[in-house]
Each structure stands twice: as C-alpha cells, then as structure tokens.
Design an enzyme around this catalytic site. Sequence first.
Site, PDB file in Angstrom:
ATOM      1  N   LYS A 177      31.989  41.740  37.649  1.00 47.37           N
ATOM      2  CA  LYS A 177      31.709  41.257  39.004  1.00 47.37           C
ATOM      3  C   LYS A 177      30.960  39.931  38.900  1.00 47.37           C
ATOM      4  O   LYS A 177      30.075  39.780  38.040  1.00 47.37           O
ATOM      5  CB  LYS A 177      30.865  42.306  39.727  1.00 47.37           C
ATOM      6  CG  LYS A 177      30.567  42.007  41.183  1.00 47.37           C
ATOM      7  CD  LYS A 177      29.742  43.126  41.799  1.00 47.37           C
ATOM      8  CE  LYS A 177      29.465  42.923  43.269  1.00 47.37           C
ATOM      9  NZ  LYS A 177      28.673  44.035  43.847  1.00 47.37           N
TER      10      LYS A 177
ATOM     11  N   SER B 232      30.714  45.991  47.960  1.00 39.63           N
ATOM     12  CA  SER B 232      30.968  44.605  47.626  1.00 39.63           C
ATOM     13  C   SER B 232      31.737  44.406  46.317  1.00 39.63           C
ATOM     14  O   SER B 232      32.318  43.348  46.108  1.00 39.63           O
ATOM     15  CB  SER B 232      29.655  43.853  47.533  1.00 39.63           C
ATOM     16  OG  SER B 232      28.867  44.376  46.484  1.00 39.63           O
TER      17      SER B 232
ATOM     18  N   SER C 239      28.045  49.822  46.873  1.00 40.13           N
ATOM     19  CA  SER C 239      28.973  48.762  46.484  1.00 40.13           C
ATOM     20  C   SER C 239      29.815  49.036  45.242  1.00 40.13           C
ATOM     21  O   SER C 239      30.731  48.268  44.954  1.00 40.13           O
ATOM     22  CB  SER C 239      28.211  47.451  46.289  1.00 40.13           C
ATOM     23  OG  SER C 239      27.940  46.860  47.530  1.00 40.13           O
TER      24      SER C 239
END
Lengths: 489, 474
Positions: A80, A155, A179
């Site tokens: 990420k 996210s 997330s």
Amino acid sequence: MSSTRSSITELAARLRAGKTTPQQLLAGAMAHQKRVEPQLHAYLTSTTELAEQQAEAAALTLAEHPDSASPLCGIPMALKDVLCVQGVETTASSKVLTGFRPPYTATAVQRLFDAGAVCVGKTNCDEFAMGSSNENSAFGAAGNPWDVERVPGGSSGGSAATVGAGVVPYALGTDTGGSIRQPASLCGVVGFKPTYGRVSRYGLIAFASSLDQIGPLALSVEDCALVFAVIAGHDPRDSTSDPSPVEDPQPALGRGVDGLRLGVPREYFGAGIDAGVRGCVEDALHVLEAQGARLREVSLPSTEVALSTYYIIAPAECSSNLARYDGVRFGLREEQPSLTDMYLRTRAAGFGDEVKRRVMLGTYALSSGYYDAYYRQAQKVRTLIAAEFASVFESVDALVSPTSPTVAFTMGERDDPLSMYMCDVVTLPANLAGLPGISVPCGFIDSLPVGLQVLAPRFQDARVFQVANAYQRATDWHATRSPLADAAA
Amino acid sequence: MTQTAEAASSAVLARYEPVIGLEVHAQLLTRSKMFCGCSADYTAAAPNDNTCPVCLGLPGVLPVINRQAIEYAVRTALALECEIPSFTKFDRKNYFYPDLPKGYQISQYDLPLSLNGRLRFEVEGEPASCGITRVHLEEDTGTLHHAGDVLQSATSSLVDLNRCGVPLMEIVGEPDLRSAAAAHEYLVRLRQLLVYIGVNDGNLEKGSFRCDANISMRPRGASEYGVKVEIKNMNSFRAVRLALEYELERQVAVLDGGGALTQETRGWVEARRQTVSQRSKEYAHDYRYFPEPDLPPLRLDAEFVDRVRATLPELPAARAMRFADAFEGLVDAGVAAKTAANWLMGDVAALANEHKVPLHASGLGVEGLRRLLALVETGTINAPTAKELLGELYVSGGDAEALVRDRGLAQVSDEAQLAEAIDAAIAANPDAAADFRAGLEKALGRMVGHVMKATGNKAQPQLVNRMLRERLAR
C-alpha cells in the site's frame, strides 16, 4: 502455467521443487498485472527494477539455502502506498506528497525484504488511508476485481484488488478503522489486522497513530499467518510496538474450533446490515457450530457510539499528523509571496476534500473550549469500549460477525460522507480497543463476495487465525476466482 | 541605573508591588537529541547536516525518548526540591512555523515530569526563595535566518534544523519574585545550579539557557494580580534586569496616567533599551494540546528516581553555594564555564571528598585553581600535568607557575624538540603505523601514547597528533 491466485504456500513449494523461479513468478505477475491494470488501476507505482533485483537475490538464496529460506522468499507482493520504501516514490495517494522519495524503508517492509520478498509495486488507496471505497485517491479509484464498476473498498483497496485479481498472492495494507478487513471482504480475499502494537508502524505514513496497524491481505488464512509471523515483533524505532514475544501462529492454524466459545454480538447484526450479508454470515456461523464451536449471543451496547468516538479521535490525530505537509521541506509547494499564503495554498491544493474535512473536524475537536466536550469525552468512551470488549471476552474466546454491512457498491453511489462512514461500523470498534481481527470470504450475493469477521482479545492474534482457518478449511469460498483472476493471457 | 532613576524607582515601589515569574528554557547536555540519534551538539555542523528523518519530521518516522534526557530532567527536578509523580506523559503542542517541521512540538502539558519545587537564593545578603511550578521536557525548534529584519518583511528565509529536537527543559517559576533584583538573583542561582549538576552549560548569549519573564504590578497591599505582560528576547542577565526595570516603570506610568494595561507579549530591544509589543492576547495561539499518541506514558518508579538521586552531587544549600561561588569566581576571571564546571565537578570534587576539605579551605583555593587553569588555557602545561599538580597543590598549597618552572613541566610545543620522539614512536610501533596507513584511525593512539610517555607527559597532545599524521602521510 500461470501463477494467478496460487497461494504463498503453493508457490513456495513449486520454487523448492524447481518447477519455477522467482524471476518466472515475477514475469508472470507483471504480465498479469499488464493485462488487468487498465481496468483495475490497483497500482500507483511499479517497482520493476527493485523487483528484478529482489527476484535475482531470492533465486540465489533459494539455490543456496532452500530449507532455511523464508516461505516468502521469491514470492511477488505489493505494498500500500502509505508504506515507505527507500528511494521509491511514496504518495499516500495524495498530491501533497507528489515526488516524495523517502530515505528509509518501513520496518515491516524491511522484514519482508529481508525474508526475500519481491515487491512489484505500490498500491492505490484512499488519500492518507482516509476512506472506505478508494474513491478518495487523488489519482483515481481502483476497481473491484469482481466487477470493475464497483469499488474495491478502502482504504487498502488497491492491495485487496490486486490480490483478488490474482496479480500477487499477498499485499500489505493498513487498518485504522477497517481499512484492511473491509476491502478484503469486498474483494473476496483474506485481510488480517494485527493487535495494535504487534507490528511496527515505523515508516508507515500516519493517519491516526493510536489506531493505525499494518497487516496482510492474502488468498488464505495460512498465507496471512505466514506474512504476519515475519512482520510482527518489537521495533526499537516504534515505542508503541510491544516488547512481548510474538506467539507463533502456525500451531493455531490446525487447532480447530471444537469447544471454543464464539460470541455473536447482537449489535453487529442490527440495522444497516444488509439482509443478504446477514444470511451469508449466519450460514457461516452454522459451519463453525458444526465444527464444534459453541455460539453465544453477546451484547456490546457501546457499538452505537463507537462511530462517533472514532470520528473524533481519528480526525484529531490526523489534524496533527498532517500538519507536516506544509510545503516547507518536501512534496508539493505552492509558491506565494507570504508564508501564510504558501501554507494555505499548498494545503488547499495538496489535500482532497475528505482529508480537508477530517483535518477540520480534528482541529475543531482539539480546540480550546471544545476539547473537553469532544476529544476528552471520546477518549473516555474509548476506554469504555475497550472495557466492554474485555468483559465480553471473559465469557467467549472470540467474536464473529459480518465484516462489511454490504457487498461492494458502485462507484459514486455513496456521495455523502456519513453513509460512507457507515461502511466501517462493525470494524472500527476493534481499532478503538486495539483488538486483532480478520475478514475471510463467506459467500456471495449476486457474484459479489461477503466477508466474515473474527475478533479476539488483544495479543491473541493466533486465536483469530485459529477460528478463521477452521472456517476456511470447511468451505471453499476463498478459492473462488474473480473474473479478473481468470483474465486470459 | 542612574541615581535619579533609582530614586524614581524607589518612589514607585513604595506605591506598587511588582509580581514577577520567570520561565527558563535550558538545553540539556545529553549526547543525542530528545527523540532521535542526532548529536545534541548542533553548533559545529553545517546547516541542516545535523539532522535525520526523525528530527526533520519526514512522513512515517517516529520519536523514541532519550533516556539520558529523562535522567537529567529528574536530576534537575530533585535539585529543585520538586515532587516526581510516578506517571508522566508527553503531549503535542500544535502550531505552524517553518522551524517546527512536524507542525507540532512534543512537550508536556497536564502531567509534567515534576512539580512543586523551590529554589533558594539570596537577595542583598538575605535568604530568599521562589516556588518552582514545574520542570518538564520538550524538544527545541530549528532556527531561521531571514533576509530582512523579521520573517514578515523578509524577502527570503533560510531554515536550519540542526537545533531541532535538542532536549529542552522548561523550568517554570511561581510568581513569587518581587523585584528585578530578586529576579536577577533567582536566575543567576538557577544557572549556577544547572551548570553545577552538569545538565546545562548556562550560556545565555548562545541561547542554551533562555529566560522569559511574566510581570505585573499591583498596588501595595492588594492580593489580586494585575494584568500580566510576558517579556521575551532577553539574552543576558543584564538584559533581564534592564528589561524588568523598564517594564516595571512603563506599567506604573500607564497605571498612574489612568490607563489600562493589556495582556500581551513584549520583546526586549537591546539597542533601544525598551520593550516593544509583539502580540496581544486576542492573537494568542490555541495550541490544541493532546496526548502524543506515538509515545506511551512514562512510569518513573521510586527505584529509578533513587538511582538518579544518587548521581546528584551533594546539594545542601551551603555547600552548593560554595561550589557555585567558586564557579562564579572562575568564570568571572575568564575561565570558560564548561572548563570551570568540568574541573569543579570532576577532579576538585573528588579531592574535596577524599580529603574532606572544601576547595576554598584547601591549599589551592579558588584563586590557586584559577591560576592553574590559566596555565592550561595558555598552553604552558597540558591537562594531564595540571591534574598531577592539582592533587599536590590541593593538599600542600604552593605556586603553580613556580612548580612548573622549577620542575620543567612546561609542555613541549616545539616541533623540533618533538621530532625525535615522533620518529622513535613510529619506529617502535611498526604494526600500528601500518594499521594507521591502512585507514585504522585508532591505531594512532598507540603512537601518541608512546610519545607522551617518552616526553614525561609533557608533549602537547594536539601537536603530537598532527605531527604523527604528517609523518605517516609521507
């Protein structure tokens, strides 16, 4: 043969059997990435050169020490874009960090690199990890591998999407209010959020320091456990990382749930949970019961105030954590004749709407005259929520529930912030209490995946793996391939 | 002060009582910064060289508490008779400024490391004391260099973050001081104490010891405080005294003229001998303090506090005063503060303990020590020789200059005289010479030792070092 949607365990065995090489795995991942990326947009940055070097080094390690090499050695993966990699552009999906190349690598990432991981790229996410759909990325949202018109969740949407699309067998995400678990649920993969303090946050671009935790998204519970075992443990550079030894999750994987007491929180099945999702999760509970688990309804009455508590504490920390993006030293700078204008213009141009909203909320909650009514009150409620979990865990060993109230929704469908915030209503209490949690696939509604959430007491990460793996061994939802994973060469 | 000013001021003081409280910021003499491994000695490095991702506030990095800084702050708190609560925490103080890279300063807000202390001193021979509200820890900021007078009108400004993150101790005094003279004595005594216990170098000019003052006036006999003004930018003891005297008269003039004072921050402008308004209360910052989530709270148990207490030099007031006087005497006579402190707290303290005789009553005396240190300062003798003489003079007394002359102890700083010993040292240590040429820096030490021994410790070490390097480089 394509490597898409092969697990870490399978690939590690094939590497050792000489049936493939790290370079071939990498080439396969890159080829598949090239096929699906135009629709998926899961990546912000490709790290091809780094990956090639890592694959070459991994090949050497496997040739010299096939037995002692980590199971992760030579396996492609993705990160990420809130995780720093030395010399690689790291943006947190924000324009304010455009061009920022950190001179350091996050501890969790370094541990994977030391184990021989091969990093293919940095994945898309909501800006500064704030969002539940990926639509808050400054560079455009990633799609869902089951239906690219739908959101992958957030996210850590890019990480979930690229694993769900079979490009890489695992990726790292971060979980501040759900997330990792929520996008895992929406993309039909397994996502694990460790106990707060179990994995170092050094090198993770902070959203809310007291809630953020790094964890894996993968194709199976075993794979999540393998990655967790490598990244977990104390780091002297993160004072909030716990010094206690990490329990090896492997033995727990085979333990089953016979005799285990599983709590079913009434409030996590209430209003707002889609009937279809509830049905899938109830079926999953029966599967666990058939394995010998004893189900017991429990109550977590503070659940209804958890969302408001979270949306005071997280923005408060965010408002302070994001103050450093001021245009003075790195990233975006809007040149202006005065310092104040430079600050204002840089931050106005650099941050997206949701980030600005949370910075404003947090600034307000910490302001003189409002601190006691908001921030202090929220901290007290947070303590209550943690105490409520602790009390429930006196009578049950783990909690089971849906992960997300709904399956993946279409892009643009949720255009007001409050309905978006509801996405995390059953995941964020665990962040407030610092608990470990996982989401495992447990069914489909109209070909869209549903996730089962398992939570356990703090530092009982192995218990989470135990329950989730017992479920996974009895079902094959996790092995169902998304349309993009099957995209032909 | 001129005589007329003095007369005017005493007339004023008959009607009004000044209420003064001082806030001191003192940099700690730790090796590294407060939350990272960079050197706390930031002065030597080129701008922004003494930095790392942590003190630059780059995204994703985290602070780690410097244990030595905690010890030094606790040591200070104990010397100031403070209570040390068993639970303390750090907080974030949020504001935007280019010298503050994170956009917040890690400081302590509602649960400081220590509280409720007292500093004892004398004003005109009379014992006095002032309450210490708290001693807490925080991090220093960077520095700005403006092309122009101030940031607002500067055409450009340069940011240097070398100082950023240096451990800073804030010592907040109670508003117990009732005159500029008392404030001055408080400050002198506080600085002596910090230097004496080895936590700070006491340099007001360079800003390692900084003072802000809060001052208000009230009619004699009143119990409420008047409107408070904060004064900044005082870079010497003299400036503190002048600024307080100026401000005291300014406030009385306003009050006597029937005017009202505003709560504000004023800066001392040395060149104009005036305080000038900088910021009024309406523009006061809202710092939005909240607990620092990157650092768990600290639990300072009794065992730790006792261990720190054991490192504290004996501090009864009389003895501390004597040490402080000796220190003051040396510094006034031109000895560098750090040198004076090192000798007093090191060898001199050891001799005082060994012989149970304080310096001022020893054969050496403060004046004798000053003369001995002057010989080191001028390069006549080196430090090892001075240490040898110190022990002898402490017990038996005598004239340091005469001893040096009679015994031929003056250090050899003539290259020609040393050349032979240098060559001999290289010849006698072929391995060390080879190691050094291969890049092993520490190998030089063995040859330096050889030369020192050969010259009866009289060679000037820096010179030996340089000459050896030159020879070996050939």
